[in-house]
Design an enzyme around this catalytic site. Structure first.
Site, short mmCIF file in Angstrom:
data_model
loop_
_atom_site.label_atom_id
_atom_site.label_comp_id
_atom_site.label_asym_id
_atom_site.label_seq_id
_atom_site.Cartn_x
_atom_site.Cartn_y
_atom_site.Cartn_z
N LEU A 61 8.22 -0.68 0.79
CA LEU A 61 7.39 0.49 0.58
C LEU A 61 6.06 0.01 0.02
O LEU A 61 6.00 -1.01 -0.69
CB LEU A 61 8.03 1.46 -0.44
N ASP A 62 4.99 0.74 0.31
CA ASP A 62 3.69 0.41 -0.27
C ASP A 62 3.78 0.40 -1.79
O ASP A 62 4.57 1.15 -2.38
CB ASP A 62 2.63 1.45 0.15
N ARG A 63 2.93 -0.39 -2.40
CA ARG A 63 2.89 -0.48 -3.86
C ARG A 63 2.80 0.90 -4.53
O ARG A 63 3.46 1.17 -5.54
CB ARG A 63 1.68 -1.35 -4.26
#
Length: 215
Positions: A61-63
């Site tokens: 998942l994106d940061r």
């Protein structure tokens, strides 16, 4: 554009654990995997492996995105799950808050995406060389100024949900890459991976794990 990396601290939030898989609720602001350089070493994978040394990465998942992430606890599970993600057999559902209220209550966005090289990691719509990307969306509720939407990506392109909602004129609140003005004035990216459905590596039965959005 990004501030210094100061990942949130706190214990792992475990949603499900068995002999094959581990599902956790990733906090916003924490990298899924290590970045380049020692200052970006802290990430969810490292924290998970500190408690579960056999844990293996399956997806990211994106940061800035929070929510459900699955890790494999055996090589068999990693292969099994990896194939499901590759063949789009998993079903991911996200909740987001966006700027403005869409005119329609539901729809599908079908716009190809490619990295915006001079401004990477930003992505952009490109009909010539972009990779196919589709997102189903539905408005859950609104307050007149912002709306809460459920997003179901059919593909898994980088920043897909962010760019697709921006293309509708409704950027996700708090997005450091795509939101501007008042839409940017939120403490975090208002995007959360709410639910993951997958076929369990042990027996193949359909499994659904959820994590409630913190916003």
């Amino acid at each position: 554009m990004y501030t210094e990396y100061e990942p949130p601290q706190g214990p792992l939030v475990i949603l499900h654990e068995d002999a094959q898989v581990l599902l956790v609720d990733k906090p916003a602001g924490l990298l899924s995997v290590p970045g380049k350089g020692p200052e970006l070493a802290d990430c969810l994978l490292v924290r998970v492996q500190a408690a579960f040394p056999d844990a293996l990465l399956v997806h990211r998942l994106d940061r800035d995105t929070s929510g459900v992430m699955i890790f494999a606890l055996t090589p068999h599970a990693q292969r099994h799950l990896g194939l499901q993600f590759e063949k789009r057999m998993t079903k991911k559902t996200y909740v987001a808050r966006v700027w403005g209220v869409p005119a329609e209550k539901t729809g599908q966005i079908d716009l190809p995406l490619i990295v915006d090289w001079p401004n990477r990691p930003r992505q952009m719509v490109c009909h010539e060389t972009g990779k196919s990307a589709q997102t189903d969306w539905r408005v859950l509720k609104d307050d007149g100024e912002t709306a809460r939407v459920r997003l179901s990506p059919r593909t898994g392109r980088s920043h897909q949900l962010r760019v697709h909602m921006l293309s509708l004129g409704h950027p996700i609140l708090g997005d450091p890459f795509y939101a501007t003005g008042k839409a940017l004035e939120y403490p975090r990216l208002m995007l959360h991976s709410e639910e993951l459905r997958f076929n369990h590596p042990d027996g193949g039965h359909s499994t659904k794990i959820r994590a409630k959005a913190p916003f």
